[in-house]
Motif scaffolding. Structure first.
Motif, PDB file in Angstrom:
ATOM      1  N   ALA A   1      15.505  80.115  55.601  1.00 53.58           N
ATOM      2  CA  ALA A   1      15.513  78.824  56.298  1.00 53.58           C
ATOM      3  C   ALA A   1      14.084  78.377  56.599  1.00 53.58           C
ATOM      4  O   ALA A   1      13.220  79.192  56.917  1.00 53.58           O
ATOM      5  CB  ALA A   1      16.302  78.931  57.596  1.00 53.58           C
ATOM      6  N   ARG A   2      13.858  77.055  56.488  1.00 56.43           N
ATOM      7  CA  ARG A   2      12.531  76.487  56.757  1.00 56.43           C
ATOM      8  C   ARG A   2      12.531  75.846  58.142  1.00 56.43           C
ATOM      9  O   ARG A   2      13.333  74.956  58.424  1.00 56.43           O
ATOM     10  CB  ARG A   2      12.178  75.459  55.684  1.00 56.43           C
ATOM     11  CG  ARG A   2      12.025  76.049  54.292  1.00 56.43           C
ATOM     12  CD  ARG A   2      11.529  74.996  53.311  1.00 56.43           C
ATOM     13  NE  ARG A   2      10.242  74.447  53.743  1.00 56.43           N
ATOM     14  CZ  ARG A   2       9.635  73.416  53.145  1.00 56.43           C
ATOM     15  NH1 ARG A   2      10.208  72.838  52.103  1.00 56.43           N
ATOM     16  NH2 ARG A   2       8.483  72.966  53.587  1.00 56.43           N
ATOM     17  N   TRP A   3      11.614  76.316  59.007  1.00 56.67           N
ATOM     18  CA  TRP A   3      11.549  75.848  60.380  1.00 56.67           C
ATOM     19  C   TRP A   3      10.204  75.216  60.719  1.00 56.67           C
ATOM     20  O   TRP A   3       9.875  75.076  61.898  1.00 56.67           O
ATOM     21  CB  TRP A   3      11.824  77.008  61.344  1.00 56.67           C
ATOM     22  CG  TRP A   3      13.256  77.450  61.343  1.00 56.67           C
ATOM     23  CD1 TRP A   3      13.792  78.480  60.660  1.00 56.67           C
ATOM     24  CD2 TRP A   3      14.339  76.833  62.054  1.00 56.67           C
ATOM     25  NE1 TRP A   3      15.140  78.577  60.893  1.00 56.67           N
ATOM     26  CE2 TRP A   3      15.513  77.578  61.760  1.00 56.67           C
ATOM     27  CE3 TRP A   3      14.442  75.745  62.917  1.00 56.67           C
ATOM     28  CZ2 TRP A   3      16.752  77.264  62.292  1.00 56.67           C
ATOM     29  CZ3 TRP A   3      15.691  75.427  63.454  1.00 56.67           C
ATOM     30  CH2 TRP A   3      16.818  76.176  63.135  1.00 56.67           C
ATOM     31  N   ASP A   4       9.413  74.829  59.711  1.00 56.90           N
ATOM     32  CA  ASP A   4       8.142  74.190  60.047  1.00 56.90           C
ATOM     33  C   ASP A   4       8.411  72.833  60.683  1.00 56.90           C
ATOM     34  O   ASP A   4       9.430  72.191  60.431  1.00 56.90           O
ATOM     35  CB  ASP A   4       7.251  74.046  58.810  1.00 56.90           C
ATOM     36  CG  ASP A   4       7.938  73.331  57.667  1.00 56.90           C
ATOM     37  OD1 ASP A   4       7.635  72.161  57.439  1.00 56.90           O
ATOM     38  OD2 ASP A   4       8.796  73.975  57.020  1.00 56.90           O
ATOM     39  N   GLU A   5       7.488  72.384  61.542  1.00 62.21           N
ATOM     40  CA  GLU A   5       7.692  71.162  62.320  1.00 62.21           C
ATOM     41  C   GLU A   5       7.921  69.932  61.443  1.00 62.21           C
ATOM     42  O   GLU A   5       8.629  69.011  61.843  1.00 62.21           O
ATOM     43  CB  GLU A   5       6.489  70.907  63.227  1.00 62.21           C
ATOM     44  CG  GLU A   5       6.531  71.640  64.542  1.00 62.21           C
ATOM     45  CD  GLU A   5       5.481  71.121  65.507  1.00 62.21           C
ATOM     46  OE1 GLU A   5       5.598  71.417  66.703  1.00 62.21           O
ATOM     47  OE2 GLU A   5       4.544  70.409  65.074  1.00 62.21           O
ATOM     48  N   SER A   6       7.333  69.882  60.277  1.00 59.63           N
ATOM     49  CA  SER A   6       7.472  68.699  59.432  1.00 59.63           C
ATOM     50  C   SER A   6       8.905  68.495  58.970  1.00 59.63           C
ATOM     51  O   SER A   6       9.283  67.398  58.565  1.00 59.63           O
ATOM     52  CB  SER A   6       6.562  68.811  58.202  1.00 59.63           C
ATOM     53  OG  SER A   6       6.976  69.889  57.369  1.00 59.63           O
ATOM     54  N   ILE A   7       9.733  69.551  59.053  1.00 57.20           N
ATOM     55  CA  ILE A   7      11.135  69.470  58.635  1.00 57.20           C
ATOM     56  C   ILE A   7      12.074  69.468  59.843  1.00 57.20           C
ATOM     57  O   ILE A   7      12.984  68.647  59.931  1.00 57.20           O
ATOM     58  CB  ILE A   7      11.484  70.645  57.703  1.00 57.20           C
ATOM     59  CG1 ILE A   7      10.804  70.452  56.353  1.00 57.20           C
ATOM     60  CG2 ILE A   7      12.991  70.783  57.517  1.00 57.20           C
ATOM     61  CD1 ILE A   7      11.017  71.592  55.392  1.00 57.20           C
ATOM     62  N   ALA A   8      11.849  70.398  60.772  1.00 60.78           N
ATOM     63  CA  ALA A   8      12.781  70.584  61.894  1.00 60.78           C
ATOM     64  C   ALA A   8      12.257  70.036  63.213  1.00 60.78           C
ATOM     65  O   ALA A   8      12.929  70.168  64.239  1.00 60.78           O
ATOM     66  CB  ALA A   8      13.104  72.076  62.048  1.00 60.78           C
ATOM     67  N   GLY A   9      11.080  69.419  63.217  1.00 56.73           N
ATOM     68  CA  GLY A   9      10.533  68.934  64.478  1.00 56.73           C
ATOM     69  C   GLY A   9      10.237  70.082  65.421  1.00 56.73           C
ATOM     70  O   GLY A   9      10.069  71.233  65.016  1.00 56.73           O
ATOM     71  N   THR A  10      10.193  69.789  66.712  1.00 61.01           N
ATOM     72  CA  THR A  10       9.912  70.810  67.718  1.00 61.01           C
ATOM     73  C   THR A  10      10.990  71.890  67.692  1.00 61.01           C
ATOM     74  O   THR A  10      12.179  71.610  67.855  1.00 61.01           O
ATOM     75  CB  THR A  10       9.864  70.183  69.120  1.00 61.01           C
ATOM     76  OG1 THR A  10       8.935  69.095  69.105  1.00 61.01           O
ATOM     77  CG2 THR A  10       9.451  71.205  70.164  1.00 61.01           C
TER      78      THR A  10
END
Length: 631
Positions: A121-130
């Motif tokens: 899973a991708r959790w960087d801010e650019s995808i999932a926000g805060t």
């Protein structure tokens, strides 16, 4: 990552304008993340929640790229899981890009996987926000992101306690996360969980440090008044000159206010002693000592660890032949090069072109490939173009490509140029100083406009590449002679990485041993051969050293490389005395040694530290003949 900071008053106004319905006043770190999510990443907090997960093949490839990190961190992940999973927490380990590499889930795992707590899973801010992982990486500090503090409403049921994980160069490697679902308690109820996560993150960091520097002299510094706090133990690695080449996070934090950088500093800038004095005071590492720090006069417990082969660094484990060395491996134990690599890591994925300079043979393409592998573009192509090896008439088509039928003799299907082939990845322009003047102008325009026009094309093609250039030439001098465009130089040199010559590297000895181990794990150097390799100036740098080692391995007998196995240009400095025989009558001494070993040539050669071929030559020189060879 570094981000533009917004003033507290502007942040407060932003929160009031955009999130009045949430009824919470987030702390500045979270408010700043909300601001980035809206302004920089253009995300909608009410958007339908969708988990972004890599495909199965991409997950396997990603885990393979982080194999060493995963292996070292696994004990810390399991240790934290044993303490918090029974209480309903999921434990996750991510990389520096916010991609989950490992998870430990409670029994009702399907509830957690539906919330996106899965490997890949991708959790960087650019995808999932805060969120816990992405915001911890962006802020580079431990955080609790509790329920409505998440940017996306779909993540409101999560409460995350997360700590970043740093490597021995002070750079982010990822983070450790303990997340629970549907926690109805206040945010403060997660404080003890966060402390536990921080502790295990520090244990992972220290395990990584010890693995990286298992063959180096290392120091442990513990403040006397904090002996119960494991997170405050400072670990340092030193080169043979007493300079700091690595440290754990506690050390970087303790010295973050120092004006001079920690890496490359001498140990006597931190402690009132030298390496030799420490060896004496600790009785070779057998006992600890108490010393006062140079900076704040604090009393410290000092421990010294000496590898088993102190003066002969053990060769690094040979890498798999198909793998490419990463930035840390290429930097080795040279403090200046490690500092340069640390700066490179900070500008990765910032859309800055990188210019690598250095003498021929210093490894410019190797560093370019390692930069690509360390970036978010590593799944994309790495396309190399040697500007000095292609005829000037072909460089334009090689670089920009052409469409079918655009000129006589062109392939009917056309051909994509290097710039187009590198889309989504990295374009490496080697020997950029040899690019013709008219192409310099075209390349400058491409870099400025971010699009290319292949020959014969009717419409431009968008350019999405990371540009890395390299040269051994003095571009400043070429600019002065009007042979290289100054504006192109500044376009290519968003950051410059200067590679030292081999003769200037402080880790030359360890590098020789490591490269030899890659060539053949069963071959060793005699002391004279080692001294000869250390003393050579290496005008061809690492490329010349590799060729010399390959030559020596081919000539080695019985797994021993002596002086006679080295290329002629390398041997000149030690051609004095090939055998360590101190007697005034070398023939007699040779005869005595041979008789003592019952004419076992291999045993005598091993005792003298030479190859059998060298021993045979010396026997011939001094007229020593085996009994069964006598007429």
């Amino acid at each position: 990552m570094q981000h533009t900071q917004t003033s507290p008053s502007d942040l407060a106004a932003f929160v009031d304008d955009h999130f009045p319905e949430r009824g919470i006043r987030p702390d500045p770190v979270i408010a700043q993340s909300w601001y980035r999510s809206v302004v920089e990443h253009r995300l909608d907090p009410g958007a339908a929640g969708r988990t972004h997960v890599l495909g199965a093949d991409a997950i396997r490839q990603h885990q393979q790229q982080h194999q060493q990190y995963l292996a070292i961190a696994s004990q810390g992940v399991s240790g934290l899981a044993r303490r918090v999973v029974p209480a309903g927490f999921a434990v996750l380990l991510s990389d520096e890009h916010g991609i989950t590499l490992d998870t430990r889930l409670p029994e009702a795992s399907h509830i957690y996987t539906q919330a996106g707590l899965v490997v890949g899973a991708r959790w960087d801010e650019s995808i999932a926000g805060t969120n816990g992982i992405g915001t911890t990486l962006a802020a580079a500090q431990p955080l609790i992101i509790h329920r409505e503090e998440h940017f996306l409403a779909s993540n409101f049921r999560l409460s995350c306690s997360v700590a970043p994980i740093f490597d021995a160069q002070g750079l982010l490697r990822g983070c450790l996360n303990a997340t629970c679902l549907n926690s109805n308690g206040p945010k403060e109820a997660q404080y003890l969980t966060l402390q536990l996560v921080i502790l295990y993150a520090r244990l992972i960091e220290n395990a990584h440090f010890r693995e990286c520097y298992r063959d180096r002299l290392t120091l442990s510094l513990k403040p006397i008044d904090d002996i119960a706090d494991l997170a405050n133990e400072q670990l340092l690695a030193l080169d043979d000159n007493g300079r700091i080449i690595g440290a754990n996070r506690a050390t970087f934090v303790a010295h973050q206010r120092d004006a001079a950088p920690l890496l490359g500093a001498r140990i006597d800038s931190l402690l009132p002693t030298s390496v030799d004095e420490l060896l004496h005071l600790t009785q070779g590492g057998a006992r600890g000592v108490r010393l006062r720090g140079q900076q704040d006069d604090a009393l410290l417990d000092v421990g010294l660890r000496i590898p088993s082969q102190r003066h002969r660094p053990a060769p690094a484990r040979p890498p798999v032949r198909s793998s490419h060395p990463d930035l840390q491996q290429l930097a080795g134990g040279d403090a200046r090069l490690q500092q340069a690599v640390q700066r490179v890591r900070k500008v990765l994925d910032k859309d800055l072109p990188i210019l690598i300079t250095g003498e021929t043979g210093t490894g410019k393409e190797a560093f370019a490939r390692a930069i690509h592998q360390a970036s978010a573009r590593r799944a994309g192509p790495f396309i190399a173009l040697n500007c000095a090896a292609i005829p000037e008439t072909l460089i334009e088509s090689e670089l920009f490509g052409y469409r079918g039928g655009s000129f006589t003799g062109a392939d009917k299907k056309g051909m994509k140029g290097k710039l187009e082939l590198a889309a989504g990845g990295t374009l490496f322009l080697d020997e950029i100083g040899d690019m013709p003047a008219h192409l310099q102008t075209r390349l400058l325009r491409v870099l400025a406009e971010r699009e290319i026009f292949p020959i014969g094309a009717q419409a431009p093609v968008a350019l999405d590449v990371q540009v890395v250039s390299a040269t051994h030439q003095d571009l400043h001098g070429m600019i002065g002679d009007k042979r290289f465009r100054e504006d192109l130089y500044y376009r290519l040199g968003g950051m410059s990485l200067a590679l030292p010559a081999l003769r200037e590297r402080s880790d030359r000895g360890a590098l020789i041993e490591q490269l030899l181990a890659v060539q053949s794990s069963g071959v060793r150097l005699t002391e004279q051969a080692r001294q000869c390799l250390h003393a050579h100036a290496w005008p061809g740098n690492i490329r010349q050293l590799l060729n010399a080692l390959r030559y020596a391995v081919a000539l080695a007998e019985d797994g021993v490389i002596d002086v006679d196995c080295l290329p002629a240009e390398v041997v000149q400095v030690v051609r004095g005395e090939p055998l360590r025989i101190d007697s005034q009558d070398p023939a007699s001494e040779l005869l005595q040694r041979l008789r003592r070993h019952r004419w076992n040539i291999s045993a005598v050669a091993a005792e003298l530290g030479v190859a059998r071929s060298t021993l045979y030559r010396q026997m011939k020189k001094y007229g020593v003949v085996q009994p069964n060879d006598r007429l």
